[in-house]
Design a protein around this motif. Structure first.
Motif, PDB file in Angstrom:
ATOM      1  N   VAL A  18      63.011  45.438  31.125  1.00  0.00           N
ATOM      2  CA  VAL A  18      63.998  44.964  30.149  1.00  0.00           C
ATOM      3  C   VAL A  18      64.982  44.063  30.885  1.00  0.00           C
ATOM      4  N   TRP A  19      64.719  42.761  30.845  1.00  0.00           N
ATOM      5  CA  TRP A  19      65.577  41.827  31.571  1.00  0.00           C
ATOM      6  C   TRP A  19      66.919  41.636  30.878  1.00  0.00           C
ATOM      7  N   ALA A  20      66.980  41.919  29.566  1.00  0.00           N
ATOM      8  CA  ALA A  20      68.229  41.698  28.830  1.00  0.00           C
ATOM      9  C   ALA A  20      69.294  42.737  29.148  1.00  0.00           C
ATOM     10  N   ASP A  21      68.911  43.847  29.760  1.00  0.00           N
ATOM     11  CA  ASP A  21      69.884  44.877  30.103  1.00  0.00           C
ATOM     12  C   ASP A  21      70.833  44.336  31.171  1.00  0.00           C
ATOM     13  N   PRO A  22      72.148  44.492  30.985  1.00  0.00           N
ATOM     14  CA  PRO A  22      73.099  43.951  31.969  1.00  0.00           C
ATOM     15  C   PRO A  22      72.955  44.565  33.357  1.00  0.00           C
ATOM     16  N   ARG A  23      72.304  45.721  33.449  1.00  0.00           N
ATOM     17  CA  ARG A  23      72.100  46.350  34.764  1.00  0.00           C
ATOM     18  C   ARG A  23      70.889  45.783  35.488  1.00  0.00           C
ATOM     19  N   SER A  24      70.128  44.944  34.821  1.00  0.00           N
ATOM     20  CA  SER A  24      68.918  44.384  35.427  1.00  0.00           C
ATOM     21  C   SER A  24      69.285  43.321  36.459  1.00  0.00           C
ATOM     22  N   GLY A  25      68.618  43.388  37.608  1.00  0.00           N
ATOM     23  CA  GLY A  25      68.894  42.442  38.680  1.00  0.00           C
ATOM     24  C   GLY A  25      67.772  41.447  38.864  1.00  0.00           C
ATOM     25  N   SER A  26      67.744  40.820  40.026  1.00  0.00           N
ATOM     26  CA  SER A  26      66.759  39.784  40.328  1.00  0.00           C
ATOM     27  C   SER A  26      65.414  40.389  40.709  1.00  0.00           C
ATOM     28  N   GLN A  27      64.344  39.672  40.345  1.00  0.00           N
ATOM     29  CA  GLN A  27      63.007  40.113  40.723  1.00  0.00           C
ATOM     30  C   GLN A  27      62.535  39.453  42.019  1.00  0.00           C
ATOM     31  N   ILE A  28      63.344  38.542  42.586  1.00  0.00           N
ATOM     32  CA  ILE A  28      62.950  37.895  43.834  1.00  0.00           C
ATOM     33  C   ILE A  28      63.975  38.075  44.949  1.00  0.00           C
ATOM     34  N   ASP A  29      65.129  38.616  44.641  1.00  0.00           N
ATOM     35  CA  ASP A  29      66.153  38.894  45.655  1.00  0.00           C
ATOM     36  C   ASP A  29      65.714  40.107  46.475  1.00  0.00           C
ATOM     37  N   PHE A  30      65.730  39.987  47.789  1.00  0.00           N
ATOM     38  CA  PHE A  30      65.276  41.093  48.636  1.00  0.00           C
ATOM     39  C   PHE A  30      66.080  42.363  48.391  1.00  0.00           C
ATOM     40  N   ALA A  31      67.338  42.219  48.023  1.00  0.00           N
ATOM     41  CA  ALA A  31      68.172  43.403  47.779  1.00  0.00           C
ATOM     42  C   ALA A  31      67.590  44.278  46.673  1.00  0.00           C
ATOM     43  N   SER A  32      66.918  43.676  45.700  1.00  0.00           N
ATOM     44  CA  SER A  32      66.303  44.462  44.632  1.00  0.00           C
ATOM     45  C   SER A  32      65.168  45.314  45.174  1.00  0.00           C
ATOM     46  N   PHE A  33      64.320  44.728  45.991  1.00  0.00           N
ATOM     47  CA  PHE A  33      63.209  45.479  46.575  1.00  0.00           C
ATOM     48  C   PHE A  33      63.721  46.585  47.495  1.00  0.00           C
ATOM     49  N   GLU A  34      64.743  46.253  48.274  1.00  0.00           N
ATOM     50  CA  GLU A  34      65.305  47.237  49.194  1.00  0.00           C
ATOM     51  C   GLU A  34      65.904  48.414  48.437  1.00  0.00           C
ATOM     52  N   HIS A  35      66.610  48.144  47.346  1.00  0.00           N
ATOM     53  CA  HIS A  35      67.234  49.218  46.566  1.00  0.00           C
ATOM     54  C   HIS A  35      66.179  50.193  46.046  1.00  0.00           C
ATOM     55  N   LEU A  36      65.132  49.668  45.416  1.00  0.00           N
ATOM     56  CA  LEU A  36      64.121  50.555  44.843  1.00  0.00           C
ATOM     57  C   LEU A  36      63.362  51.304  45.933  1.00  0.00           C
ATOM     58  N   ALA A  37      63.059  50.628  47.038  1.00  0.00           N
ATOM     59  CA  ALA A  37      62.338  51.285  48.122  1.00  0.00           C
ATOM     60  C   ALA A  37      63.170  52.399  48.756  1.00  0.00           C
ATOM     61  N   ARG A  38      64.443  52.130  48.993  1.00  0.00           N
ATOM     62  CA  ARG A  38      65.308  53.165  49.573  1.00  0.00           C
ATOM     63  C   ARG A  38      65.460  54.353  48.621  1.00  0.00           C
ATOM     64  N   THR A  39      65.514  54.081  47.318  1.00  0.00           N
ATOM     65  CA  THR A  39      65.604  55.165  46.340  1.00  0.00           C
ATOM     66  C   THR A  39      64.343  56.008  46.374  1.00  0.00           C
ATOM     67  N   ALA A  40      63.179  55.351  46.436  1.00  0.00           N
ATOM     68  CA  ALA A  40      61.916  56.082  46.495  1.00  0.00           C
ATOM     69  C   ALA A  40      61.825  56.924  47.760  1.00  0.00           C
TER      70      ALA A  40
END
Length: 429
Positions: A18-40
């Motif tokens: 859901v890209w329209a959600d204001p909490r949605s971030g970038s799909q190409i910014d490394f910080a997004s990948f890092e956040h999800l990986a660290r959470t996992a």
């Protein structure tokens, strides 16, 4: 109680996000990948899973709306994530049709070394000329040959990984087959896992057979407990012919989870999310994928078209074609008529991924029930938000699973194979 396996899928260009959600971030910014990986990794998940697309999809001659953000290359990202994680497995989707064994085997072995034994390869195939236009061999491969090439590709990669002894001595390799004729010396020593973990994504009969013969994990989808049990029993029964045991293949369907403080609140949240995922525009796009016709003049809040699908249509490019559009259309019409649903309402119900909806306690109980009933060995979670969509699950559901003894409280090994409970492959020198 059986121990379940958990993995995290990074949501990107798909109908879940859901890209329209204001909490949605970038799909190409490394910080997004890092956040999800660290959470996992904080949740002690087995691995982090990246999809891949080799061409931006098109719909009626235009770039598909969900693809405009781009699709970064998986192995490059995972090598970067290896530096900011310690135990989490790192799984890349890489196409076996438009790559070569020597180069891909090197890249995967390198990731396995850099991550100290956490690399995995999700093997996918492609036979469409649309994707092939990006490559020199564009579209030459017959659909019937895609799994035979993939099987030989995996076998050849394993020969390359085995061309170094466990003691660190390189040996020349040579492979001659239908699809590959190569020889030389492999440049990367045997990696910490022996071979990176191999994942297969697919529900077709060909895909099931390929997974039974060559994969360590199968990524699938099924909508009910009964369907999951049937798939599980079928795939596990195929292993014996290849000299494998049931525990040698881990079955992990992709699922979504929607939480609330109560089951009723979770249902409300799920309804809201589904309608954000299936906007009026996306409802018509989903309908056109089945019908193969331009339906932009139809009202998403109106009835389904009376005209039949065009099975020979090339309206949609770069997506897996609907195998039997006439049968799917008939199923959707029956659903719409039985419940009095509009186009959008029909798509909302007909395209939902297997979901677990409820309070944290309800979701934990249902996940455990699937594993206990042999409908799955674990799950690949596909959150609807990038990158924070996994946070609530790790904070609220994982502790319950750990308390009940159905999921690890700490990693007991350092490699992805150890997380999955798979032995290192025997060296075949």
């Amino acid at each position: 109680m059986k121990q379940m396996h958990l993995a995290a899928h990074f949501p990107g260009v798909n109908s879940t996000t859901v890209w329209a959600d204001p909490r949605s971030g970038s799909q190409i910014d490394f910080a997004s990948f890092e956040h999800l990986a660290r959470t996992a990794e904080r949740g002690k998940f087995d691995f982090f899973f990246l999809a891949e697309g080799l061409r931006l999809r098109e719909h009626n001659g235009r770039i598909h709306d969900l693809d405009v953000v781009g699709r970064p290359e998986s192995l490059t990202l995972l090598n970067a994530l290896a530096a900011v994680t310690d135990r989490l497995g790192l799984a890349a989707t890489v196409n076996a049709t438009f790559n070569e064994p020597y180069e891909l085997a090197r890249r995967l072995a390198t990731l396995d070394h850099l991550s100290e034994g956490r690399a995995a390869w999700n093997v996918v195939t492609s036979s469409d000329a649309f994707t092939g236009e990006n490559f020199r061999r564009g579209g030459y491969l017959d659909r019937a040959d895609r799994y035979t090439r993939a099987a030989e590709f995996v076998a050849t990669a394993r020969e390359l990984w085995d061309s170094w002894t466990p003691e660190g001595t390189p040996r020349p390799f040579a492979h001659t087959g239908r699809h590959f004729d190569i020889s030389g010396e492999f440049t990367v020593p045997r990696s910490p896992q022996g071979h990176p973990v191999v994942i297969q994504a697919g529900d077709s009969d060909e895909g099931r057979e390929f997974a039974a013969s060559a994969a360590d994990v199968i990524f699938t989808r099924h909508g009910t407990l009964e369907a999951g049990q049937a798939f599980y029993a079928d795939v596990k029964a195929r292993l014996a012919k290849y000299g494998r045991r049931p525990g040698d293949l881990t079955i992990m369907p992709g699922v979504t989870v929607v939480l609330g403080d109560t089951d009723a609140e979770a249902q409300e949240n799920a309804t809201e999310i589904r309608h954000l995922q299936v906007s009026p525009q996306n409802a018509l796009l989903a309908l056109e994928q089945v019908w193969g016709r331009d339906l932009s003049s139809y009202d998403p809040d109106g009835p389904l078209p009376e005209i039949d699908p065009d099975p020979e249509s090339d309206l949609v490019q770069g997506r897996v074609k609907v195998a039997d559009p006439l049968a799917v259309a008939a199923k959707w019409r029956a659903l719409s008529e039985a419940k009095g649903l509009s186009i959008r309402q029909t798509v909302v119900e007909a395209t939902a991924r297997q979901s677990f909806i409820g309070s944290p306690r309800t979701v934990a109980t249902e996940l455990e029930a699937f594993v206990e009933a042999e409908a799955a060995d674990g799950f690949i979670l596909v959150p609807h938000l990038t990158p924070g969509g996994l946070d609530d699950f790790v904070d609220r559901v994982v502790p319950l699973l750990q308390e009940r003894g159905s999921f690890r409280s700490e990693y007991t090994g350092t490699t992805l194979r150890s997380h999955l409970g798979h032995a290192e492959p025997v060296w075949k020198g």
